[in-house]
Design a protein around this motif. Structure first.
Motif, short mmCIF file in Angstrom:
data_model
loop_
_atom_site.label_atom_id
_atom_site.label_comp_id
_atom_site.label_asym_id
_atom_site.label_seq_id
_atom_site.Cartn_x
_atom_site.Cartn_y
_atom_site.Cartn_z
N PRO A 83 -1.57 -7.79 6.15
CA PRO A 83 -0.22 -8.67 6.38
C PRO A 83 0.83 -7.40 6.52
CG PRO A 83 -1.34 -9.93 4.83
CD PRO A 83 -2.21 -8.39 5.12
N GLY A 84 2.03 -7.64 7.02
CA GLY A 84 3.06 -6.69 6.72
C GLY A 84 2.89 -5.53 7.98
N ALA A 85 1.98 -4.70 7.59
CA ALA A 85 1.75 -3.56 8.54
C ALA A 85 0.36 -3.07 8.41
CB ALA A 85 2.71 -2.47 7.90
N ASP A 86 -0.33 -2.76 9.73
CA ASP A 86 -1.61 -2.87 9.79
C ASP A 86 -2.19 -1.18 9.24
OD1 ASP A 86 -1.51 -0.77 11.72
OD2 ASP A 86 -2.08 -2.15 13.27
N GLY A 87 -3.15 -0.70 9.15
CA GLY A 87 -3.79 0.16 8.62
C GLY A 87 -3.19 1.61 9.23
N VAL A 88 -2.89 1.40 10.59
CA VAL A 88 -2.78 2.69 11.30
C VAL A 88 -1.37 2.92 10.89
CG1 VAL A 88 -2.40 3.46 13.51
CG2 VAL A 88 -4.45 2.20 13.08
N LYS A 89 -0.17 1.63 10.86
CA LYS A 89 1.25 1.83 10.74
C LYS A 89 1.29 2.69 9.41
CE LYS A 89 3.34 -1.65 13.44
NZ LYS A 89 2.44 -2.87 13.19
N VAL A 90 0.42 2.23 8.30
CA VAL A 90 0.63 2.54 7.02
C VAL A 90 0.22 4.10 7.07
CG1 VAL A 90 -0.17 2.75 4.52
CG2 VAL A 90 0.21 0.59 5.84
N ALA A 91 -0.96 4.55 7.65
CA ALA A 91 -1.44 5.93 7.90
C ALA A 91 -0.35 6.81 8.35
CB ALA A 91 -2.67 5.81 8.62
N ALA B 162 0.75 -1.32 0.08
CA ALA B 162 -0.04 0.18 0.08
C ALA B 162 0.82 1.30 0.17
CB ALA B 162 -1.05 0.06 1.15
N LEU B 163 2.01 1.34 0.70
CA LEU B 163 2.76 2.37 0.91
C LEU B 163 3.40 2.83 -0.45
CD1 LEU B 163 4.81 2.18 4.40
CD2 LEU B 163 3.73 4.14 3.19
N ALA B 164 3.87 1.58 -1.05
CA ALA B 164 4.62 1.72 -2.23
C ALA B 164 3.77 2.17 -3.43
CB ALA B 164 5.14 0.19 -2.95
N MET B 165 2.46 1.62 -3.51
CA MET B 165 1.46 1.92 -4.34
C MET B 165 1.24 3.60 -4.32
SD MET B 165 0.67 -0.26 -6.65
CE MET B 165 0.41 -1.78 -6.91
N ALA B 166 1.19 4.03 -2.92
CA ALA B 166 0.74 5.53 -2.71
C ALA B 166 1.89 6.20 -3.14
CB ALA B 166 0.54 5.66 -1.16
N ARG B 167 3.08 6.07 -3.00
CA ARG B 167 4.46 6.67 -3.44
C ARG B 167 4.26 6.75 -4.96
NH1 ARG B 167 7.50 5.07 1.12
NH2 ARG B 167 7.66 2.92 0.44
N ALA B 168 4.03 5.79 -5.63
CA ALA B 168 3.97 5.59 -7.10
C ALA B 168 2.88 6.33 -7.68
CB ALA B 168 3.96 4.18 -7.41
N HIS B 169 1.77 6.25 -7.05
CA HIS B 169 0.38 6.92 -7.66
C HIS B 169 -0.17 8.29 -6.95
CE1 HIS B 169 -0.14 3.55 -10.16
NE2 HIS B 169 0.16 2.79 -9.30
N ARG B 170 0.41 8.47 -6.01
CA ARG B 170 0.03 9.85 -5.34
C ARG B 170 -1.44 9.85 -5.20
NH1 ARG B 170 3.57 13.07 -3.87
NH2 ARG B 170 5.67 12.40 -3.94
N LEU C 160 3.01 11.79 2.36
CA LEU C 160 2.33 12.37 1.41
C LEU C 160 1.20 13.35 2.39
CD1 LEU C 160 1.70 9.46 -1.01
CD2 LEU C 160 3.04 11.24 -1.45
N PRO C 161 1.30 14.16 2.81
CA PRO C 161 0.46 14.88 3.52
C PRO C 161 -0.65 15.37 2.82
CG PRO C 161 2.50 16.27 3.41
CD PRO C 161 2.76 14.78 2.42
N ALA C 162 -0.69 15.33 1.51
CA ALA C 162 -1.86 15.78 0.91
C ALA C 162 -2.90 14.88 0.60
CB ALA C 162 -1.46 16.17 -0.58
N CYS C 163 -2.37 13.33 0.92
CA CYS C 163 -3.22 12.21 0.84
C CYS C 163 -4.22 12.23 1.96
CB CYS C 163 -2.28 10.90 0.51
SG CYS C 163 -3.33 9.60 0.45
N ARG C 164 -5.38 12.22 1.79
CA ARG C 164 -6.33 11.87 3.10
C ARG C 164 -6.32 10.33 3.14
NH1 ARG C 164 -6.97 17.32 4.07
NH2 ARG C 164 -8.36 18.17 2.26
N VAL C 165 -6.17 9.85 4.41
CA VAL C 165 -6.39 8.50 4.73
C VAL C 165 -7.56 8.09 5.44
CG1 VAL C 165 -5.21 6.56 6.07
CG2 VAL C 165 -3.70 8.49 4.98
N MET C 166 -8.16 7.16 4.95
CA MET C 166 -9.32 6.65 5.88
C MET C 166 -9.36 5.28 5.93
SD MET C 166 -12.81 6.88 3.17
CE MET C 166 -13.58 6.02 4.29
#
Lengths: 202, 202
Positions: B59-67, B40-48, B74-80
DNA sequence: CGGACCGCATGACAAATGTCAGAGCGGGGC
DNA sequence: GCCCCGCTCTGACATTTGTCATGCGGTCCG
């Protein structure tokens, strides 16, 4: 020829999305949806679907319980189970309840549609990975009493309480726990509970 | 104006179905999907993306960690966050990680689409029922060490092992466990673990 | 029939766990 | 500066637990 499908899952998001996707397949039609075990049963009685796709974890009654009931009431209805985290023992219980398909939620919708067709045709389908896990885990080595006592121990209750709930003496409870612990290779009853849970033996 | 969405959920079935449904909304477009936290992190970096919709349990890292990571990068990216079983403490952790939306999987896809728009507009949305639970559960009464020790105790390990893993003396571990147990009103550490889990305090 | 065996129960003993009082140390707030 | 609180440890004690040897009543089988 179209296959009439009943969809039961307590997560509306998934159920709705799935209904939409399966509806796109022109040989499948979702005739009913349910969010709980009892609701699934009622819907099945009312709509008599060809295939029932049940989530394993639902409020009210789990997928296997619903499957058991359906087998008696609607023998013509093929049942398959979809689950998030497949534990080996669940698969076993499901199969002996007459379930024809058992898949994890990690499959794609296309794949699920295919499997629905497979099941409808009278064949069985079990996810290979889950099957491998189930075979690796083997049968439960626990006697009925051991499993029962282990279940009572599940929420961390002290021996006295377990004994009361199981109508056994405290000493007996400790022996059962002890033998369960050694059979499972655990360090104490709490990790034994965890292990048995993981393997689906309780 | 279209909202670019990242979708992360380890259950392919749900992710795919959701992507399809959200894609139907003409102001939403799913630009990336991921099945694990790191992905998810990698994808976010790539696609903003404008909005990241994350499953809580991956698996890997839970949603809160990713957030948390996303907030920095990417402060402009809203997370839910979307979750199956919302525990009060998770909501709290999520909010302090800068998450803007928190919903259970029992909402419908329409509703989710609306919430994505709400979040994208800069507002927050928290499921009322989860919010009520969180308020009812209150703050964790546990100190940092108590919580840590309780976590080490989670899988039923004996005190000796907990002490080693936490680099504490056994006596200290027992003291922490004892105080955690009394704070939580539990009968023993195992049910204390269960309670703390339920409230999302570990 | 008699023995082997299994599930179940009991009591005694050993080990782990829970509880309590106390005490040194360090940081933060008034 | 002083006090309170949390962190860490120790030692002692009561309680709970795990382990073991043993006994009792069945069933299965030769």
């Amino acid at each position: 020829m179209t296959v009439r499908v009943l969809l039961a899952d307590d997560e509306h998001l998934i159920r709705g999305a799935l209904a939409a996707l399966l509806g796109l397949e022109d040989d499948l039609v979702v005739v009913a949806e349910a969010a709980t075990g009892p609701e699934a049963l009622a819907m099945a009685r009312a709509h008599r679907p060809d295939v029932a796709v049940l989530d394993l974890e639902m409020p009210g009654a789990d997928g296997v319980k619903v499957a058991t009931a359906l087998r008696g009431e609607l023998p013509a209805c093929r049942v398959m189970i979809v689950t998030g985290h497949g534990r080996p023992g669940h698969l076993k219980r499901a199969l002996s309840a007459g379930v024809r398909g058992f898949v994890p939620k990690t499959v794609s919708a296309q794949r699920l549609a295919e499997i629905i067709r497979t099941v409808h045709a009278g064949n069985r389908y079990v996810d290979p990975e889950l099957a491998a896990d189930a075979i690796a885990a083997g049968d439960s080595p626990l006697t009925a009493r051991e499993a029962e006592v282990l279940e009572f121990a599940a929420d961390g209750a002290p021996v006295a309480e377990i004994a009361e709930r199981a109508a056994l003496s405290q000493g007996t409870v400790r022996n059962y726990l002890s033998s369960a612990v050694s059979k499972l290779g655990a360090e104490n009853r709490h990790s034994a509970v965890r292990l048995a849970r993981e393997r689906g033996w309780v």
